[in-house]
Design an enzyme around this catalytic site. Structure first.
Site, PDB file in Angstrom:
ATOM      1  N   GLY A  78       8.423 -39.137  13.309  1.00  0.00           N
ATOM      2  CA  GLY A  78       9.469 -38.329  13.916  1.00  0.00           C
ATOM      3  C   GLY A  78       9.989 -38.928  15.202  1.00  0.00           C
ATOM      4  O   GLY A  78      11.180 -38.810  15.527  1.00  0.00           O
ATOM      5  N   ASN A 160       6.890 -26.936  19.462  1.00  0.00           N
ATOM      6  CA  ASN A 160       5.503 -27.152  19.066  1.00  0.00           C
ATOM      7  C   ASN A 160       4.503 -26.409  19.943  1.00  0.00           C
ATOM      8  O   ASN A 160       3.426 -26.021  19.488  1.00  0.00           O
ATOM      9  CB  ASN A 160       5.174 -28.647  19.067  1.00  0.00           C
ATOM     10  CG  ASN A 160       5.554 -29.323  20.369  1.00  0.00           C
ATOM     11  OD1 ASN A 160       6.676 -29.172  20.861  1.00  0.00           O
ATOM     12  ND2 ASN A 160       4.643 -30.090  20.936  1.00  0.00           N
ATOM     13  N   GLN A 188       8.682 -29.536  13.579  1.00  0.00           N
ATOM     14  CA  GLN A 188       7.787 -28.388  13.398  1.00  0.00           C
ATOM     15  C   GLN A 188       8.274 -27.411  12.334  1.00  0.00           C
ATOM     16  O   GLN A 188       7.535 -26.550  11.885  1.00  0.00           O
ATOM     17  CB  GLN A 188       7.619 -27.651  14.734  1.00  0.00           C
ATOM     18  CG  GLN A 188       6.867 -28.430  15.789  1.00  0.00           C
ATOM     19  CD  GLN A 188       5.398 -28.619  15.456  1.00  0.00           C
ATOM     20  OE1 GLN A 188       4.773 -27.802  14.785  1.00  0.00           O
ATOM     21  NE2 GLN A 188       4.828 -29.721  15.933  1.00  0.00           N
ATOM     22  N   SER A 208       8.681 -35.240  10.409  1.00  0.00           N
ATOM     23  CA  SER A 208       7.502 -36.110  10.414  1.00  0.00           C
ATOM     24  C   SER A 208       6.553 -35.657   9.324  1.00  0.00           C
ATOM     25  O   SER A 208       6.181 -34.478   9.265  1.00  0.00           O
ATOM     26  CB  SER A 208       6.808 -36.056  11.778  1.00  0.00           C
ATOM     27  OG  SER A 208       5.732 -36.967  11.829  1.00  0.00           O
ATOM     28  N   HIS A 210       3.370 -35.967   8.669  1.00  0.00           N
ATOM     29  CA  HIS A 210       2.027 -35.434   8.908  1.00  0.00           C
ATOM     30  C   HIS A 210       2.045 -33.997   9.425  1.00  0.00           C
ATOM     31  O   HIS A 210       0.989 -33.377   9.571  1.00  0.00           O
ATOM     32  CB  HIS A 210       1.229 -36.346   9.852  1.00  0.00           C
ATOM     33  CG  HIS A 210       1.602 -36.255  11.297  1.00  0.00           C
ATOM     34  ND1 HIS A 210       0.852 -35.559  12.215  1.00  0.00           N
ATOM     35  CD2 HIS A 210       2.630 -36.788  11.994  1.00  0.00           C
ATOM     36  CE1 HIS A 210       1.390 -35.675  13.411  1.00  0.00           C
ATOM     37  NE2 HIS A 210       2.468 -36.412  13.303  1.00  0.00           N
ATOM     38  N   THR A 246      10.351 -53.480   5.860  1.00  0.00           N
ATOM     39  CA  THR A 246       9.834 -53.225   4.514  1.00  0.00           C
ATOM     40  C   THR A 246       9.290 -51.803   4.416  1.00  0.00           C
ATOM     41  O   THR A 246       8.508 -51.367   5.268  1.00  0.00           O
ATOM     42  CB  THR A 246       8.720 -54.219   4.166  1.00  0.00           C
ATOM     43  OG1 THR A 246       9.247 -55.544   4.236  1.00  0.00           O
ATOM     44  CG2 THR A 246       8.184 -53.961   2.764  1.00  0.00           C
ATOM     45  N   CYS A 335       0.481 -34.258  21.877  1.00  0.00           N
ATOM     46  CA  CYS A 335       1.267 -35.437  22.250  1.00  0.00           C
ATOM     47  C   CYS A 335       1.146 -35.756  23.733  1.00  0.00           C
ATOM     48  O   CYS A 335       1.552 -36.806  24.179  1.00  0.00           O
ATOM     49  CB  CYS A 335       2.738 -35.216  21.896  1.00  0.00           C
ATOM     50  SG  CYS A 335       3.045 -35.033  20.135  1.00  0.00           S
TER      51      CYS A 335
END
Length: 400
Positions: A78, A160, A188, A208, A210, A246, A335
């Site tokens: 993200g 968040n 979120q 994101s 995860h 890639t 974070c």
């Protein structure tokens, strides 16, 4: 409960930091780490299989967001998606003699605040909108700060730390009516809040993996057709040159599967998480002195997310005490780990430094059951009451 034997008796309520990868997601990605491991840019059979898998994943993400597949770009996270959107649009604005004024808020994630601060150092004017006590941005404030030079607006969909969900539809329409590029950090929101990009005039959006049960290391950047951003990273031209490099094949397959599951189970997951939120709030309301943070109405915050402060205690101490009892919760944002200063988000909603340091966040996911959440919140309430009693006794002794 977590699947690992080591954590069998642990209750995980820190899903705003990261989520457990779903078994279905692991099953989907494993073949692309063993049998079908080709480069999507290669024209041989392995490469074609890889390209097909990327295409299918892109379609699953597009279905979750109700947009076209060619508006979806895969990134590594993200943070990169936010940077590509904001700095890429700023490059386009400068190259096309558009205004150099960006409007954002005081409660953004560092991956939005950071690019904004960088643009300030490059001569851009950046306006940081205030929020009220519940973390809401005012449309009137946005209107008052918008000028003929405003070319980018970026407002987080859901926070968040305090769980507040903004009225993104109103902000997006305001920007669209004035031909202003509108970005939202929706990291979120994915899998918890319905996102319909056919009906909302959002220019760009970030996700994101995860945060909704895909692995770490893969994100999404949505850019609406006819909205232009210029690359900030240069390479081989993958992802139409917007996010070159890639492709991380297995992770892309994983986020595609996670998106498919999130879309399919959205309604039942929201209902379950809302019930958990009610349970948390009911028990925590009985803790003397506790102050909830963020939106007061559960319908205006992330489902499964409850945040609060308990003045007189240290948030980190509460987290450690809970950890010793097998309960994973959070103080502030993961974070910001390692930073001692009070959360800028909590200060923005009017909390003092001392109050902000006493912050706690609980965030559930589809893996959590109502029974274990009941066990967890009863345990946490006991911990809070015991720590508060000890703190009050210590303070009384000091005064005596």
């Amino acid at each position: 409960m977590l699947a690992s034997d080591r954590y069998t008796n642990m209750i995980y309520l820190d899903n705003s930091a990261t989520t457990q990868v779903r078994p279905e997601v692991i099953d989907a990605m494993l073949p692309y780490m063993s049998r079908s491991w080709g480069n999507p840019s290669s024209i041989h059979a392995l490469g074609r299989d890889a390209k097909d898998a990327v295409t299918q994943a892109r379609e699953h993400v597009a279905a979750l967001l109700n947009c076209d597949a060619d508006e979806i770009y895969f990134s590594s996270c993200g943070t990169l998606s936010n940077n590509c959107a904001l700095l890429g649009r700023a490059r386009f604005a400068q190259a096309n003699d558009k205004g150099r004024h960006l409007i954002t808020t005081r409660i953004e994630h560092p991956s939005v605040a950071g690019p904004c601060q960088y643009l300030e150092s490059q001569g851009w004017k950046v306006t940081y909108l205030p929020v009220n006590r519940e973390g809401f941005v005012s449309l009137k404030d946005l209107e008052a700060q918008t000028t003929s030079e405003t070319s980018i607006i970026s407002i987080m969909w859901a926070n968040n730390e305090i769980g507040t969900v903004q009225d993104i539809a109103s902000f997006a329409r305001f920007a669209s009516e004035r031909n202003i590029f509108f970005h939202t950090d929706a990291v979120q929101a994915a899998g918890k809040i319905p996102i319909d990009l056919k009906s909302l005039p959002i220019s760009s959006l970030s996700l994101s993996g995860h945060k909704f049960h895909a692995p770490k290391g893969v994100g999404i950047l949505y850019v609406r057709k006819l909205q232009n951003i210029m690359p900030i990273v240069f390479g081989g031209g993958q992802e139409m040159g917007v996010v070159p490099g890639t492709e991380g094949l297995s992770n892309i397959v994983a986020i595609g599967k996670a998106a498919e599951l999130a879309g399919r189970e959205m309604n039942q997951n929201r209902e379950k998480l809302l019930a958990i939120s009610k349970l948390f709030k009911q028990h925590l309301s009985q803790v003397d002195g506790l102050i909830f943070t963020g939106a007061s109405l559960l319908t205006q915050r992330l489902p499964g997310h409850v945040s609060f402060v308990l003045p007189g205690l240290e948030g980190e101490a509460i987290v450690m005490r809970a950890d010793l009892k097998g309960l994973c919760i959070s103080s502030g944002s993961a974070c910001h780990k390692g930073i001692i200063e009070p959360s800028s988000v909590l200060k923005a909603v009017g909390l003092s430094d001392q109050q902000a340091k006493a912050s706690i966040r609980l965030s559930a996911s589809s893996f959590n059951t109502l029974d274990e959440c009941t066990e967890a919140i009863e345990l946490l309430a006991k911990i809070l009451n015991a720590m508060k009693l000890s703190s009050d006794a210590g303070l009384s002794g000091a005064i005596a």
